[in-house]
Design a protein around this motif. Structure first.
Motif, PDB file in Angstrom:
ATOM      1  N   VAL A   1       0.837  -1.193   0.000  1.00  0.00           N
ATOM      2  CA  VAL A   1       0.000   0.000   0.000  1.00  0.00           C
ATOM      3  C   VAL A   1       0.876   1.249   0.000  1.00  0.00           C
ATOM      4  CG1 VAL A   1      -1.954  -1.130   1.116  1.00  0.00           C
ATOM      5  CG2 VAL A   1      -0.181  -0.053   2.526  1.00  0.00           C
ATOM      6  N   SER A   2       0.250   2.379  -0.265  1.00  0.00           N
ATOM      7  CA  SER A   2       0.944   3.661  -0.263  1.00  0.00           C
ATOM      8  C   SER A   2       0.068   4.699   0.422  1.00  0.00           C
ATOM      9  CB  SER A   2       1.238   4.081  -1.713  1.00  0.00           C
ATOM     10  OG  SER A   2       1.919   5.312  -1.767  1.00  0.00           O
ATOM     11  N   ASN A   3       0.678   5.526   1.240  1.00  0.00           N
ATOM     12  CA  ASN A   3      -0.015   6.614   1.937  1.00  0.00           C
ATOM     13  C   ASN A   3      -1.049   6.119   2.937  1.00  0.00           C
ATOM     14  OD1 ASN A   3       1.282   8.836   0.428  1.00  0.00           O
ATOM     15  ND2 ASN A   3       0.151   7.988  -1.313  1.00  0.00           N
ATOM     16  N   PHE A   4      -0.914   4.896   3.418  1.00  0.00           N
ATOM     17  CA  PHE A   4      -1.836   4.366   4.408  1.00  0.00           C
ATOM     18  C   PHE A   4      -1.403   4.783   5.815  1.00  0.00           C
ATOM     19  CE2 PHE A   4      -3.936   2.356   1.161  1.00  0.00           C
ATOM     20  CZ  PHE A   4      -4.783   1.311   1.521  1.00  0.00           C
ATOM     21  N   GLU A   5      -2.374   5.159   6.618  1.00  0.00           N
ATOM     22  CA  GLU A   5      -2.152   5.427   8.032  1.00  0.00           C
ATOM     23  C   GLU A   5      -2.510   4.163   8.830  1.00  0.00           C
ATOM     24  OE1 GLU A   5      -0.743   8.111   9.158  1.00  0.00           O
ATOM     25  OE2 GLU A   5      -0.778   9.275   7.297  1.00  0.00           O
ATOM     26  N   LYS A   6      -2.293   4.223  10.135  1.00  0.00           N
ATOM     27  CA  LYS A   6      -2.516   3.058  10.993  1.00  0.00           C
ATOM     28  C   LYS A   6      -3.916   2.476  10.818  1.00  0.00           C
ATOM     29  CE  LYS A   6      -2.450   1.619  15.856  1.00  0.00           C
ATOM     30  NZ  LYS A   6      -3.855   1.132  15.884  1.00  0.00           N
ATOM     31  N   GLU A   7      -4.933   3.332  10.784  1.00  0.00           N
ATOM     32  CA  GLU A   7      -6.313   2.840  10.701  1.00  0.00           C
ATOM     33  C   GLU A   7      -6.546   2.055   9.408  1.00  0.00           C
ATOM     34  OE1 GLU A   7      -9.414   5.799   9.551  1.00  0.00           O
ATOM     35  OE2 GLU A   7      -7.805   7.265   9.860  1.00  0.00           O
ATOM     36  N   HIS A   8      -5.929   2.495   8.324  1.00  0.00           N
ATOM     37  CA  HIS A   8      -6.100   1.792   7.055  1.00  0.00           C
ATOM     38  C   HIS A   8      -5.345   0.467   7.068  1.00  0.00           C
ATOM     39  CE1 HIS A   8      -6.137   6.232   5.993  1.00  0.00           C
ATOM     40  NE2 HIS A   8      -7.386   5.862   5.858  1.00  0.00           N
ATOM     41  N   LEU A   9      -4.155   0.482   7.652  1.00  0.00           N
ATOM     42  CA  LEU A   9      -3.399  -0.767   7.770  1.00  0.00           C
ATOM     43  C   LEU A   9      -4.154  -1.772   8.632  1.00  0.00           C
ATOM     44  CD1 LEU A   9       0.216   0.610   8.357  1.00  0.00           C
ATOM     45  CD2 LEU A   9      -0.655  -0.433   6.259  1.00  0.00           C
ATOM     46  N   ASP A  10      -4.736  -1.297   9.713  1.00  0.00           N
ATOM     47  CA  ASP A  10      -5.460  -2.195  10.618  1.00  0.00           C
ATOM     48  C   ASP A  10      -6.607  -2.894   9.908  1.00  0.00           C
ATOM     49  OD1 ASP A  10      -3.791  -1.691  12.733  1.00  0.00           O
ATOM     50  OD2 ASP A  10      -5.098  -0.222  13.692  1.00  0.00           O
TER      51      ASP A  10
ATOM     52  N   LEU B   1      -6.739  -3.863   6.787  1.00  0.00           N
ATOM     53  CA  LEU B   1      -6.200  -4.966   5.998  1.00  0.00           C
ATOM     54  C   LEU B   1      -5.626  -6.059   6.893  1.00  0.00           C
ATOM     55  CD1 LEU B   1      -4.402  -3.085   3.076  1.00  0.00           C
ATOM     56  CD2 LEU B   1      -6.802  -3.739   3.290  1.00  0.00           C
ATOM     57  N   LEU B   2      -4.994  -5.663   7.985  1.00  0.00           N
ATOM     58  CA  LEU B   2      -4.401  -6.640   8.892  1.00  0.00           C
ATOM     59  C   LEU B   2      -5.468  -7.486   9.571  1.00  0.00           C
ATOM     60  CD1 LEU B   2      -1.668  -4.370  10.511  1.00  0.00           C
ATOM     61  CD2 LEU B   2      -1.261  -6.291   8.960  1.00  0.00           C
ATOM     62  N   GLU B   3      -6.610  -6.881   9.873  1.00  0.00           N
ATOM     63  CA  GLU B   3      -7.672  -7.585  10.594  1.00  0.00           C
ATOM     64  C   GLU B   3      -8.586  -8.388   9.679  1.00  0.00           C
ATOM     65  OE1 GLU B   3      -9.573  -4.421  12.705  1.00  0.00           O
ATOM     66  OE2 GLU B   3      -7.810  -4.017  13.951  1.00  0.00           O
ATOM     67  N   GLN B   4      -8.792  -7.881   8.444  1.00  0.00           N
ATOM     68  CA  GLN B   4      -9.783  -8.524   7.583  1.00  0.00           C
ATOM     69  C   GLN B   4      -9.225  -9.045   6.261  1.00  0.00           C
ATOM     70  OE1 GLN B   4     -13.726  -6.674   7.475  1.00  0.00           O
ATOM     71  NE2 GLN B   4     -13.015  -5.134   8.937  1.00  0.00           N
ATOM     72  N   GLY B   5      -7.991  -8.699   5.933  1.00  0.00           N
ATOM     73  CA  GLY B   5      -7.379  -9.209   4.714  1.00  0.00           C
ATOM     74  C   GLY B   5      -6.707 -10.545   4.957  1.00  0.00           C
ATOM     75  N   GLY B   6      -6.267 -11.171   3.890  1.00  0.00           N
ATOM     76  CA  GLY B   6      -5.615 -12.464   4.018  1.00  0.00           C
ATOM     77  C   GLY B   6      -4.105 -12.405   3.986  1.00  0.00           C
ATOM     78  N   ILE B   7      -3.556 -11.331   3.442  1.00  0.00           N
ATOM     79  CA  ILE B   7      -2.105 -11.189   3.285  1.00  0.00           C
ATOM     80  C   ILE B   7      -1.667  -9.866   3.910  1.00  0.00           C
ATOM     81  CG2 ILE B   7      -0.220 -10.922   1.603  1.00  0.00           C
ATOM     82  CD1 ILE B   7      -1.817 -12.686  -0.311  1.00  0.00           C
ATOM     83  N   ILE B   8      -0.608  -9.899   4.695  1.00  0.00           N
ATOM     84  CA  ILE B   8      -0.055  -8.679   5.289  1.00  0.00           C
ATOM     85  C   ILE B   8       0.651  -7.890   4.189  1.00  0.00           C
ATOM     86  CG2 ILE B   8       1.607  -7.753   6.947  1.00  0.00           C
ATOM     87  CD1 ILE B   8       1.158 -10.288   8.609  1.00  0.00           C
ATOM     88  N   PRO B   9       0.387  -6.589   4.068  1.00  0.00           N
ATOM     89  CA  PRO B   9       1.102  -5.800   3.053  1.00  0.00           C
ATOM     90  C   PRO B   9       2.612  -5.936   3.222  1.00  0.00           C
ATOM     91  CG  PRO B   9      -0.691  -4.519   3.995  1.00  0.00           C
ATOM     92  CD  PRO B   9      -0.588  -5.772   4.821  1.00  0.00           C
ATOM     93  N   ALA B  10       3.315  -6.034   2.086  1.00  0.00           N
ATOM     94  CA  ALA B  10       4.773  -6.135   2.139  1.00  0.00           C
ATOM     95  C   ALA B  10       5.404  -4.796   2.454  1.00  0.00           C
ATOM     96  CB  ALA B  10       5.314  -6.671   0.816  1.00  0.00           C
ATOM     97  N   VAL B  11       4.813  -3.717   1.940  1.00  0.00           N
ATOM     98  CA  VAL B  11       5.357  -2.376   2.178  1.00  0.00           C
ATOM     99  C   VAL B  11       4.225  -1.374   2.363  1.00  0.00           C
ATOM    100  CG1 VAL B  11       7.303  -2.899   0.621  1.00  0.00           C
ATOM    101  CG2 VAL B  11       5.461  -1.448  -0.172  1.00  0.00           C
ATOM    102  N   ASN B  12       4.570  -0.269   3.000  1.00  0.00           N
ATOM    103  CA  ASN B  12       3.734   0.928   3.042  1.00  0.00           C
ATOM    104  C   ASN B  12       4.625   2.073   2.581  1.00  0.00           C
ATOM    105  OD1 ASN B  12       1.697   2.793   3.502  1.00  0.00           O
ATOM    106  ND2 ASN B  12       1.952   2.833   5.730  1.00  0.00           N
ATOM    107  N   GLN B  13       4.313   2.638   1.425  1.00  0.00           N
ATOM    108  CA  GLN B  13       5.110   3.738   0.879  1.00  0.00           C
ATOM    109  C   GLN B  13       4.514   5.052   1.378  1.00  0.00           C
ATOM    110  OE1 GLN B  13       5.817   5.639  -3.464  1.00  0.00           O
ATOM    111  NE2 GLN B  13       6.342   3.465  -3.347  1.00  0.00           N
ATOM    112  N   ILE B  14       5.303   5.820   2.130  1.00  0.00           N
ATOM    113  CA  ILE B  14       4.771   6.987   2.830  1.00  0.00           C
ATOM    114  C   ILE B  14       5.725   8.184   2.721  1.00  0.00           C
ATOM    115  CG2 ILE B  14       3.492   5.584   4.500  1.00  0.00           C
ATOM    116  CD1 ILE B  14       5.779   6.144   6.515  1.00  0.00           C
ATOM    117  N   LYS B  15       5.261   9.301   3.224  1.00  0.00           N
ATOM    118  CA  LYS B  15       6.100  10.484   3.334  1.00  0.00           C
ATOM    119  C   LYS B  15       7.034  10.327   4.523  1.00  0.00           C
ATOM    120  CE  LYS B  15       5.755  15.533   3.752  1.00  0.00           C
ATOM    121  NZ  LYS B  15       4.794  16.675   3.822  1.00  0.00           N
ATOM    122  N   SER B  16       8.330  10.474   4.280  1.00  0.00           N
ATOM    123  CA  SER B  16       9.325  10.501   5.347  1.00  0.00           C
ATOM    124  C   SER B  16      10.472  11.357   4.841  1.00  0.00           C
ATOM    125  CB  SER B  16       9.808   9.089   5.705  1.00  0.00           C
ATOM    126  OG  SER B  16      10.807   9.146   6.719  1.00  0.00           O
ATOM    127  N   GLN B  17      10.529  12.582   5.342  1.00  0.00           N
ATOM    128  CA  GLN B  17      11.454  13.590   4.824  1.00  0.00           C
ATOM    129  C   GLN B  17      12.023  14.409   5.974  1.00  0.00           C
ATOM    130  OE1 GLN B  17       8.673  15.891   2.573  1.00  0.00           O
ATOM    131  NE2 GLN B  17       8.458  14.392   0.921  1.00  0.00           N
TER     132      GLN B  17
END
Length: 268
Positions: A147-156, A158-174
Protein backbone atom coordinates in the motif's frame (compact mmCIF):
# COMPACT_ATOMS: atom_id res chain seq x y z
CA UNK A 1 23.60 -2.15 -3.09
CA UNK A 2 21.85 -2.97 0.16
CA UNK A 3 18.69 -5.08 0.00
CA UNK A 4 15.70 -5.31 2.31
CA UNK A 5 13.99 -8.68 2.63
CA UNK A 6 10.22 -8.24 2.55
CA UNK A 7 7.85 -10.29 4.71
CA UNK A 8 7.34 -12.81 1.90
CA UNK A 9 11.08 -13.38 1.39
CA UNK A 10 11.41 -11.20 -1.72
CA UNK A 11 14.42 -8.86 -1.69
CA UNK A 12 14.03 -5.23 -2.76
CA UNK A 13 16.94 -2.84 -3.42
CA UNK A 14 17.07 -0.21 -0.68
CA UNK A 15 17.55 2.56 -3.25
CA UNK A 16 15.34 2.88 -6.30
CA UNK A 17 14.55 5.58 -8.81
CA UNK A 18 11.36 7.57 -8.89
CA UNK A 19 9.93 8.06 -12.38
CA UNK A 20 6.92 10.37 -12.16
CA UNK A 21 8.37 13.08 -14.45
CA UNK A 22 10.60 10.91 -16.62
CA UNK A 23 10.09 11.14 -20.35
CA UNK A 24 7.89 14.24 -20.01
CA UNK A 25 8.26 17.61 -21.69
CA UNK A 26 9.96 20.18 -19.47
CA UNK A 27 10.49 17.43 -16.85
CA UNK A 28 7.06 18.45 -15.58
CA UNK A 29 4.61 16.10 -13.88
CA UNK A 30 1.79 17.22 -16.18
CA UNK A 31 4.00 17.40 -19.29
CA UNK A 32 3.23 15.42 -22.43
CA UNK A 33 5.44 12.43 -23.17
CA UNK A 34 8.54 13.33 -25.19
CA UNK A 35 8.92 9.93 -26.81
CA UNK A 36 12.32 9.08 -25.33
CA UNK A 37 13.65 7.17 -22.30
CA UNK A 38 16.74 9.25 -21.50
CA UNK A 39 16.40 9.30 -17.71
CA UNK A 40 15.72 5.56 -17.54
CA UNK A 41 18.71 4.89 -19.80
CA UNK A 42 20.97 6.94 -17.53
CA UNK A 43 19.61 5.30 -14.40
CA UNK A 44 20.24 1.80 -15.74
CA UNK A 45 23.75 2.82 -16.79
CA UNK A 46 24.33 4.23 -13.30
CA UNK A 47 23.31 0.93 -11.73
CA UNK A 48 19.66 1.40 -10.77
CA UNK A 49 17.63 -1.79 -10.88
CA UNK A 50 14.66 -0.72 -8.75
CA UNK A 51 12.14 1.61 -10.42
CA UNK A 52 9.00 3.08 -8.89
CA UNK A 53 6.10 3.92 -11.20
CA UNK A 54 2.32 4.37 -10.97
CA UNK A 55 -0.74 4.46 -13.17
CA UNK A 56 -1.37 8.01 -11.95
CA UNK A 57 1.90 9.21 -13.50
CA UNK A 58 0.64 8.44 -17.03
CA UNK A 59 4.11 7.37 -18.17
CA UNK A 60 4.49 3.68 -17.31
CA UNK A 61 5.36 3.08 -20.98
CA UNK A 62 8.49 5.23 -20.58
CA UNK A 63 9.79 2.80 -17.98
CA UNK A 64 8.66 -0.20 -20.00
CA UNK A 65 10.40 1.06 -23.13
CA UNK A 66 13.58 1.92 -21.24
CA UNK A 67 13.85 -1.49 -19.59
CA UNK A 68 13.09 -3.23 -22.86
CA UNK A 69 15.90 -1.29 -24.59
CA UNK A 70 18.47 -2.40 -22.06
CA UNK A 71 20.48 -5.55 -22.60
CA UNK A 72 19.57 -6.80 -19.13
CA UNK A 73 17.05 -9.57 -18.47
CA UNK A 74 13.70 -8.71 -16.91
CA UNK A 75 14.54 -10.55 -13.69
CA UNK A 76 17.40 -8.12 -13.02
CA UNK A 77 14.86 -5.35 -12.42
CA UNK A 78 12.51 -4.67 -9.52
CA UNK A 79 9.42 -2.82 -10.79
CA UNK A 80 6.85 -1.16 -8.57
CA UNK A 81 3.62 0.33 -9.84
CA UNK A 82 0.37 1.39 -8.21
CA UNK A 83 -3.39 1.20 -8.73
CA UNK A 84 -4.74 4.72 -9.20
CA UNK A 85 -7.19 5.13 -6.32
CA UNK A 86 -6.99 8.92 -6.00
CA UNK A 87 -10.65 9.06 -7.02
CA UNK A 88 -11.61 5.91 -5.17
CA UNK A 89 -12.20 2.42 -6.53
CA UNK A 90 -13.99 1.80 -9.81
CA UNK A 91 -14.83 -1.83 -9.11
CA UNK A 92 -13.23 -5.16 -9.95
CA UNK A 93 -13.70 -4.93 -13.72
CA UNK A 94 -12.15 -1.46 -13.74
CA UNK A 95 -9.21 -2.62 -11.62
CA UNK A 96 -8.58 -5.67 -13.81
CA UNK A 97 -8.56 -3.46 -16.90
CA UNK A 98 -6.16 -0.95 -15.32
CA UNK A 99 -3.81 -3.72 -14.20
CA UNK A 100 -3.76 -5.20 -17.70
CA UNK A 101 -2.90 -1.74 -19.07
CA UNK A 102 0.02 -1.50 -16.62
CA UNK A 103 1.36 -4.90 -17.65
CA UNK A 104 1.11 -3.90 -21.31
CA UNK A 105 2.77 -0.51 -20.84
CA UNK A 106 5.54 -1.99 -18.71
CA UNK A 107 5.98 -4.79 -21.26
CA UNK A 108 6.09 -7.49 -18.62
CA UNK A 109 4.01 -10.45 -17.52
CA UNK A 110 4.65 -9.82 -13.82
CA UNK A 111 5.18 -6.91 -11.45
CA UNK A 112 7.56 -7.18 -8.49
CA UNK A 113 5.54 -4.92 -6.20
CA UNK A 114 2.02 -3.66 -6.80
CA UNK A 115 0.52 -1.07 -4.44
CA UNK A 116 -2.81 0.53 -3.71
CA UNK A 117 -1.75 4.14 -4.25
CA UNK A 118 -3.99 5.87 -1.71
CA UNK A 119 -6.67 4.93 0.82
CA UNK A 120 -10.23 6.25 0.52
CA UNK A 121 -13.31 6.37 2.73
CA UNK A 122 -15.09 3.15 1.75
CA UNK A 123 -13.67 0.30 3.82
CA UNK A 124 -15.65 -2.38 1.99
CA UNK A 125 -14.22 -1.18 -1.31
CA UNK A 126 -10.68 -1.10 0.09
CA UNK A 127 -11.04 -4.70 1.19
CA UNK A 128 -12.41 -5.60 -2.24
CA UNK A 129 -9.41 -3.95 -3.87
CA UNK A 130 -7.01 -5.70 -1.50
CA UNK A 131 -8.65 -9.08 -2.16
CA UNK A 132 -8.17 -8.48 -5.87
CA UNK A 133 -4.45 -7.76 -5.33
CA UNK A 134 -4.21 -10.91 -3.22
CA UNK A 135 -5.61 -12.92 -6.15
CA UNK A 136 -2.96 -11.52 -8.51
CA UNK A 137 -0.32 -12.29 -5.88
CA UNK A 138 -1.53 -15.86 -5.43
CA UNK A 139 -1.40 -16.35 -9.22
CA UNK A 140 2.18 -15.02 -9.36
CA UNK A 141 1.40 -11.97 -11.48
CA UNK A 142 2.35 -9.76 -8.54
CA UNK A 143 5.42 -10.98 -6.65
CA UNK A 144 4.61 -8.70 -3.70
CA UNK A 145 1.68 -6.46 -2.79
CA UNK A 146 1.44 -3.43 -0.55
CA UNK A 147 0.00 0.00 0.00
CA UNK A 148 0.94 3.66 -0.26
CA UNK A 149 -0.02 6.61 1.94
CA UNK A 150 -1.84 4.37 4.41
CA UNK A 151 -2.15 5.43 8.03
CA UNK A 152 -2.52 3.06 10.99
CA UNK A 153 -6.31 2.84 10.70
CA UNK A 154 -6.10 1.79 7.05
CA UNK A 155 -3.40 -0.77 7.77
CA UNK A 156 -5.46 -2.20 10.62
CA UNK A 157 -8.37 -2.79 8.25
CA UNK A 158 -6.20 -4.97 6.00
CA UNK A 159 -4.40 -6.64 8.89
CA UNK A 160 -7.67 -7.58 10.59
CA UNK A 161 -9.78 -8.52 7.58
CA UNK A 162 -7.38 -9.21 4.71
CA UNK A 163 -5.61 -12.46 4.02
CA UNK A 164 -2.11 -11.19 3.28
CA UNK A 165 -0.06 -8.68 5.29
CA UNK A 166 1.10 -5.80 3.05
CA UNK A 167 4.77 -6.13 2.14
CA UNK A 168 5.36 -2.38 2.18
CA UNK A 169 3.73 0.93 3.04
CA UNK A 170 5.11 3.74 0.88
CA UNK A 171 4.77 6.99 2.83
CA UNK A 172 6.10 10.48 3.33
CA UNK A 173 9.33 10.50 5.35
CA UNK A 174 11.45 13.59 4.82
CA UNK A 175 13.56 16.15 6.64
CA UNK A 176 11.19 17.87 9.07
CA UNK A 177 8.69 15.00 8.96
CA UNK A 178 10.45 11.69 9.53
CA UNK A 179 7.11 9.99 10.36
CA UNK A 180 8.74 7.95 13.13
CA UNK A 181 5.51 6.73 14.72
CA UNK A 182 4.06 5.27 11.53
CA UNK A 183 7.41 3.74 10.53
CA UNK A 184 7.59 2.05 13.95
CA UNK A 185 4.06 0.73 13.47
CA UNK A 186 4.89 -0.59 10.02
CA UNK A 187 7.92 -2.39 11.45
CA UNK A 188 5.91 -3.86 14.33
CA UNK A 189 3.62 -5.51 11.79
CA UNK A 190 6.38 -6.75 9.51
CA UNK A 191 5.67 -4.08 6.88
CA UNK A 192 8.66 -2.43 5.22
CA UNK A 193 8.63 1.35 4.79
CA UNK A 194 9.38 3.04 1.48
CA UNK A 195 9.91 6.82 1.51
CA UNK A 196 8.58 8.68 -1.52
CA UNK A 197 10.27 11.97 -2.49
CA UNK A 198 12.86 11.49 0.28
CA UNK A 199 14.81 14.63 -0.69
CA UNK A 200 11.97 17.11 -0.37
CA UNK A 201 11.56 19.44 2.59
CA UNK A 202 15.22 20.44 2.98
CA UNK A 203 15.34 24.16 3.78
CA UNK A 204 18.53 26.22 3.94
CA UNK A 205 18.96 25.76 7.68
CA UNK A 206 18.70 21.98 7.38
CA UNK A 207 20.95 21.98 4.32
CA UNK A 208 23.65 23.77 6.29
CA UNK A 209 23.57 21.11 9.03
CA UNK A 210 23.55 18.28 6.50
CA UNK A 211 26.42 19.83 4.53
CA UNK A 212 28.43 20.07 7.73
CA UNK A 213 27.77 16.40 8.50
CA UNK A 214 28.50 15.36 4.91
CA UNK A 215 31.85 17.14 4.87
CA UNK A 216 33.14 14.64 7.45
CA UNK A 217 32.49 11.78 5.04
CA UNK A 218 33.16 13.46 1.73
CA UNK A 219 29.46 13.30 0.88
CA UNK A 220 26.76 15.74 -0.21
CA UNK A 221 23.79 16.73 1.92
CA UNK A 222 21.49 14.59 -0.24
CA UNK A 223 23.71 11.55 0.25
CA UNK A 224 23.60 12.12 4.01
CA UNK A 225 19.79 12.20 3.99
CA UNK A 226 19.53 9.01 1.95
CA UNK A 227 22.12 7.26 4.10
CA UNK A 228 20.20 8.24 7.24
CA UNK A 229 17.04 6.69 5.83
CA UNK A 230 18.59 3.37 4.82
CA UNK A 231 20.32 3.09 8.19
CA UNK A 232 16.76 3.17 9.60
CA UNK A 233 15.86 0.32 7.19
CA UNK A 234 13.73 2.73 5.16
CA UNK A 235 13.78 2.12 1.40
CA UNK A 236 14.25 5.32 -0.62
CA UNK A 237 13.25 6.28 -4.15
CA UNK A 238 15.02 9.53 -5.05
CA UNK A 239 14.65 10.95 -8.54
CA UNK A 240 16.85 13.16 -10.70
CA UNK A 241 16.93 14.31 -14.32
CA UNK A 242 20.70 14.72 -14.04
CA UNK A 243 22.88 11.69 -14.72
CA UNK A 244 25.60 12.65 -12.23
CA UNK A 245 23.13 13.33 -9.43
CA UNK A 246 21.43 10.01 -10.14
CA UNK A 247 24.81 8.35 -9.60
CA UNK A 248 25.39 10.29 -6.36
CA UNK A 249 22.16 8.92 -4.91
CA UNK A 250 23.51 5.38 -5.28
CA UNK A 251 26.94 6.25 -3.88
CA UNK A 252 25.91 5.93 -0.24
CA UNK A 253 27.13 2.49 0.76
CA UNK A 254 30.75 3.28 1.63
CA UNK A 255 30.20 5.22 4.86
CA UNK A 256 28.20 5.01 8.06
CA UNK A 257 26.82 7.88 10.10
CA UNK A 258 27.91 8.25 13.69
CA UNK A 259 25.31 8.07 16.45
CA UNK A 260 25.70 11.78 17.15
CA UNK A 261 25.22 12.64 13.47
CA UNK A 262 22.09 10.50 13.35
CA UNK A 263 20.75 12.35 16.37
CA UNK A 264 21.37 15.71 14.68
CA UNK A 265 19.58 14.58 11.53
CA UNK A 266 16.64 13.18 13.50
CA UNK A 267 16.20 16.58 15.14
CA UNK A 268 15.91 18.45 11.82
Amino acid sequence: MKYRKLNNGIEIPSVGSGTNTYGKEGNQYSGALRGDTQEIDWAIENGYRHFDSAQLYLNEEVLGNGLKKSSLPREDFFITTKLNTFEGFGGADWAHAEIEKSLEKLQTDYIDLFLIHKPWDDHAEMLEAWTLLEDYYNRGVFKSIGVSNFEKEHLDLLLEQGGIIPAVNQIKSQVGNWNEELIAYNESKGIATVAWSPLRGIDEKAKQVLDEIGSQYGKTYTQVVLRYQIERDVIVIPKSHNKDRQAQCLDIFDFELSASDRDRIAAL
